[in-house]
Design a protein around this motif. Sequence first.
Motif, PDB file in Angstrom:
ATOM      1  N   GLN A   1       9.115  11.050  -7.427  1.00 34.90           N
ATOM      2  CA  GLN A   1       9.137  10.055  -6.339  1.00 34.90           C
ATOM      3  C   GLN A   1       9.407  10.718  -4.996  1.00 34.90           C
ATOM      4  O   GLN A   1       8.779  10.371  -3.991  1.00 34.90           O
ATOM      5  CB  GLN A   1      10.186   8.974  -6.651  1.00 34.90           C
ATOM      6  CG  GLN A   1       9.765   8.103  -7.833  1.00 34.90           C
ATOM      7  CD  GLN A   1      10.878   7.219  -8.346  1.00 34.90           C
ATOM      8  OE1 GLN A   1      12.068   7.480  -8.124  1.00 34.90           O
ATOM      9  NE2 GLN A   1      10.514   6.158  -9.058  1.00 34.90           N
ATOM     10  N   LEU A   2      10.320  11.683  -4.984  1.00 37.28           N
ATOM     11  CA  LEU A   2      10.547  12.435  -3.742  1.00 37.28           C
ATOM     12  C   LEU A   2       9.252  13.116  -3.303  1.00 37.28           C
ATOM     13  O   LEU A   2       8.875  13.084  -2.129  1.00 37.28           O
ATOM     14  CB  LEU A   2      11.632  13.502  -3.943  1.00 37.28           C
ATOM     15  CG  LEU A   2      13.080  13.041  -4.089  1.00 37.28           C
ATOM     16  CD1 LEU A   2      13.963  14.219  -4.495  1.00 37.28           C
ATOM     17  CD2 LEU A   2      13.604  12.420  -2.802  1.00 37.28           C
ATOM     18  N   ALA A   3       8.574  13.719  -4.259  1.00 39.82           N
ATOM     19  CA  ALA A   3       7.324  14.433  -3.949  1.00 39.82           C
ATOM     20  C   ALA A   3       6.285  13.490  -3.360  1.00 39.82           C
ATOM     21  O   ALA A   3       5.544  13.859  -2.438  1.00 39.82           O
ATOM     22  CB  ALA A   3       6.779  15.104  -5.212  1.00 39.82           C
ATOM     23  N   ASP A   4       6.238  12.273  -3.852  1.00 36.88           N
ATOM     24  CA  ASP A   4       5.211  11.334  -3.385  1.00 36.88           C
ATOM     25  C   ASP A   4       5.379  10.968  -1.911  1.00 36.88           C
ATOM     26  O   ASP A   4       4.407  10.568  -1.258  1.00 36.88           O
ATOM     27  CB  ASP A   4       5.203  10.085  -4.271  1.00 36.88           C
ATOM     28  CG  ASP A   4       4.542  10.361  -5.628  1.00 36.88           C
ATOM     29  OD1 ASP A   4       4.122  11.517  -5.859  1.00 36.88           O
ATOM     30  OD2 ASP A   4       4.453   9.425  -6.446  1.00 36.88           O
ATOM     31  N   VAL A   5       6.597  11.107  -1.369  1.00 37.90           N
ATOM     32  CA  VAL A   5       6.793  10.894   0.068  1.00 37.90           C
ATOM     33  C   VAL A   5       6.035  11.963   0.863  1.00 37.90           C
ATOM     34  O   VAL A   5       5.334  11.668   1.834  1.00 37.90           O
ATOM     35  CB  VAL A   5       8.295  10.934   0.432  1.00 37.90           C
ATOM     36  CG1 VAL A   5       8.488  10.881   1.943  1.00 37.90           C
ATOM     37  CG2 VAL A   5       9.039   9.793  -0.254  1.00 37.90           C
ATOM     38  N   ALA A   6       6.149  13.206   0.412  1.00 35.92           N
ATOM     39  CA  ALA A   6       5.461  14.312   1.093  1.00 35.92           C
ATOM     40  C   ALA A   6       3.946  14.202   0.924  1.00 35.92           C
ATOM     41  O   ALA A   6       3.187  14.499   1.852  1.00 35.92           O
ATOM     42  CB  ALA A   6       5.959  15.647   0.554  1.00 35.92           C
ATOM     43  N   VAL A   7       3.521  13.774  -0.256  1.00 34.99           N
ATOM     44  CA  VAL A   7       2.086  13.628  -0.526  1.00 34.99           C
ATOM     45  C   VAL A   7       1.483  12.538   0.370  1.00 34.99           C
ATOM     46  O   VAL A   7       0.396  12.696   0.931  1.00 34.99           O
ATOM     47  CB  VAL A   7       1.863  13.317  -2.027  1.00 34.99           C
ATOM     48  CG1 VAL A   7       0.413  12.943  -2.302  1.00 34.99           C
ATOM     49  CG2 VAL A   7       2.287  14.520  -2.875  1.00 34.99           C
ATOM     50  N   ALA A   8       2.214  11.437   0.540  1.00 36.27           N
ATOM     51  CA  ALA A   8       1.732  10.346   1.409  1.00 36.27           C
ATOM     52  C   ALA A   8       1.635  10.820   2.857  1.00 36.27           C
ATOM     53  O   ALA A   8       0.651  10.531   3.552  1.00 36.27           O
ATOM     54  CB  ALA A   8       2.669   9.146   1.312  1.00 36.27           C
ATOM     55  N   ALA A   9       2.648  11.558   3.309  1.00 42.63           N
ATOM     56  CA  ALA A   9       2.633  12.058   4.693  1.00 42.63           C
ATOM     57  C   ALA A   9       1.399  12.944   4.915  1.00 42.63           C
ATOM     58  O   ALA A   9       0.724  12.853   5.939  1.00 42.63           O
ATOM     59  CB  ALA A   9       3.907  12.835   4.983  1.00 42.63           C
ATOM     60  N   ARG A  10       1.108  13.791   3.922  1.00 46.25           N
ATOM     61  CA  ARG A  10      -0.041  14.683   4.067  1.00 46.25           C
ATOM     62  C   ARG A  10      -1.355  13.900   4.088  1.00 46.25           C
ATOM     63  O   ARG A  10      -2.279  14.232   4.838  1.00 46.25           O
ATOM     64  CB  ARG A  10      -0.053  15.717   2.939  1.00 46.25           C
ATOM     65  CG  ARG A  10      -1.136  16.766   3.080  1.00 46.25           C
ATOM     66  CD  ARG A  10      -0.981  17.598   4.350  1.00 46.25           C
ATOM     67  NE  ARG A  10       0.303  18.264   4.426  1.00 46.25           N
ATOM     68  CZ  ARG A  10       0.570  19.439   3.834  1.00 46.25           C
ATOM     69  NH1 ARG A  10      -0.369  20.072   3.159  1.00 46.25           N
ATOM     70  NH2 ARG A  10       1.783  19.962   3.953  1.00 46.25           N
ATOM     71  N   ALA A  11      -1.420  12.857   3.277  1.00 49.61           N
ATOM     72  CA  ALA A  11      -2.650  12.049   3.250  1.00 49.61           C
ATOM     73  C   ALA A  11      -2.885  11.385   4.609  1.00 49.61           C
ATOM     74  O   ALA A  11      -4.021  11.305   5.088  1.00 49.61           O
ATOM     75  CB  ALA A  11      -2.570  11.011   2.137  1.00 49.61           C
ATOM     76  N   TRP A  12      -1.819  10.932   5.249  1.00 51.26           N
ATOM     77  CA  TRP A  12      -1.964  10.384   6.606  1.00 51.26           C
ATOM     78  C   TRP A  12      -2.345  11.484   7.590  1.00 51.26           C
ATOM     79  O   TRP A  12      -3.199  11.278   8.467  1.00 51.26           O
ATOM     80  CB  TRP A  12      -0.662   9.718   7.053  1.00 51.26           C
ATOM     81  CG  TRP A  12      -0.413   8.367   6.443  1.00 51.26           C
ATOM     82  CD1 TRP A  12       0.567   8.035   5.560  1.00 51.26           C
ATOM     83  CD2 TRP A  12      -1.156   7.161   6.689  1.00 51.26           C
ATOM     84  NE1 TRP A  12       0.483   6.695   5.233  1.00 51.26           N
ATOM     85  CE2 TRP A  12      -0.570   6.140   5.909  1.00 51.26           C
ATOM     86  CE3 TRP A  12      -2.268   6.847   7.487  1.00 51.26           C
ATOM     87  CZ2 TRP A  12      -1.044   4.826   5.907  1.00 51.26           C
ATOM     88  CZ3 TRP A  12      -2.741   5.534   7.489  1.00 51.26           C
ATOM     89  CH2 TRP A  12      -2.131   4.546   6.700  1.00 51.26           C
TER      90      TRP A  12
END
Lengths: 381, 140
Positions: A158-169
Motif C-alpha cells: 500500500q505504501l508503494a502504491d502511493v509512489a506508483v500513483a504519483a509516477r502515473a500522474w
Amino acid sequence: MSLRGKAAIVGAALAGCGEAHGKSAMEITVEAVHGALADAVVSLGDVDAIATCQPLDMLSGLTLAQELGLNPKFTMNNRTGGSSFLSHTLWAAMLLELRLADTVLICYGSNQRTASGKLMTALGLPTYEAPYKPMFPLSSYALAADRHMTQFGTTREQLADVAVAARAWAQKNPEAFIRDPLTREDVIASRLVSDPLRVRDCCLVTDGGGALVMRRAETAKDHPRPPVYLLGGGEGTTHRDISEVPDLTVTGAAQSGATAMKMAGVKPADIDVVQLYDAFTINVILFLEDLGFCKKGEGGAFVENGGIAPGGHLPVNTNGGGLSCVHPGMYGIFTLVEAVRQLRGDAGDRQIDGAELAMAHGNGGVLSSQVTNILGTESTL
Amino acid sequence: MAAITLDSEMTDMKNSPGPDAVFAAKLAEGVFEIQKCGACGAHVFHPRVICPTCGSADLGWVAPTARGTIYARTVVRRKPERGGDYNVVLVDLEEGVRMMSRVDGITHDEIAAGLKVRASIGEGADGGPAVVFRPERGAS
Ligand SMILES: [Zn+2]
C-alpha cells in the motif's frame, strides 16, 4: 466575519523546477515572482506585502524585499517548514480583508539539488534525539510508517502504491522531473534506507520555486486569468520533534482540515482534486485519513491498486507530487500552484474535468505543522 | 484548569540551571531521572520549565521505574564500512512519557512495537552518556 471567498489568487508561476544550474535560491524565487506578476499583469511596484520562507536564510523576507527593491507594508517570514506558504495565504487574506494591504506576493525558491544534492536545512538533530542518530527527517517518517503498519495492518504494498500513483500522474505532466514507468515491485525492490521506508518512498531532491499573487475578491476579475478564491484555511501544530508526537498515527491535519472545511462550508466528498505534501509515501495515507477522505486506519486500502492514480476514486497530487514532480525542500507552494492550474483548467493531459473545488495541504517539520487550504472557482462562491 | 500562579518555584528558577542542564548533569553522574509535576502529578519528558499538562512550574525530579514498551521502531541501514545498521525506537515509559532511544542486546528484526524493555545508561552516538534500553528479561 469569515474569510471565505474574500481573497483570490490572481497570478501563479513556477521557476527553475528540476535543475537550475548556476542559480541561487533567491534568484529562482525572483524568477518565479517575475512569472507570477506577468501572469497576473500586476506591476512590481503594486506589491505592498510579501511572504516567503527559505531553508537556509533565516531573514529571507528581508532578502526578498531587497532583491525586489520593495519597501513592503508587511513582510511575512512565518517559518513552519514546508507548510509555510499555505499559512501565508491565510495571512494574506487577513491583510487584504482588513485593507492593510492590496497586493500580496507569496513565493519560494531553492537550489538544493544543484547546490548540494541533498536536503538543505538549517535544522540540527534535536537534543533528545541526537544520541540515537536518526536520519533527519527520514527516520521520523519511518517511525510513523512503522506504527501505522503495526496499528492498522497497513502493508508495504500500500505504501508503494502511493509512489506508483504519483509516477502515473507525473507521466501526464511534461514538467515533472521523473517520468519513467514505476511499478509496485520497483518500489519494494528499491534500497532500504530506514525501515520500512525505501528510496522510492522518499520525495525527490530537485531545485525549484513558485510564486503567487493574491488580491481582494472584488478586484480579482481585473486580471486576465480566472481567479482562484481562498474559501477556507486552517492550521494544526502538534509537536516539533517526532519523539514528542502525541500519537504517531494522527497528525495536525485532523484539526487543520476540519477548520478549513468548516470555513469553506464543504466536506471531503465535495472536493474535486487534492494536492497533499507527499514528502514520503506514508504522508499521503495519514493525510487522507486525517482530512476525512477515509476513516482512520483505512488509508492504506484507500490508496491501494490505483485508488489515487489517474482513473482512481480520488485524484491526488496530479502534478506527480514531491515523489515524482518537484521537491526542493519546502514543497507546500507547489500544492497551491497545481491547485490553481487545475481550477483554471490549465492542467493539460492531467486536467480533472470540471474541477471547481480543490484542497491543498502542506506539511512542515516532521509531521509537525499541518496547514490546509480550500480553493475554488467563481462558481463555488 | 487552574490559573498559573507565580510561586516560589519561579523565584528559585532565576538562579538555578535550566532543566536540560540538570538532566545532563544527572546523566553524567549515571542517574536517569525524569520530571514529575507537583501540581497535577503528570510525569514530564523531555525536561521542561513548566508542566505541559497544567502549566505549573512545580516540577521535581524522580527516578522512573525504567520499564517501558516499544511504541515504534526503525532500522537505519548503513553499509558495514560505515558502521553497519542500527535501530532507533520510540519507547513509552510506564510513567506515561515517550522518548527516543535504541535497544541493545537483541537483533534489529526482533524489535517491534509492544516489546517490553528496561532502561540503562549507555553510550550515545557522540560518545556521551545516553539512556538506552535492553529487552526485559523473561518478557517477550
Ligand atoms: Zn502539571
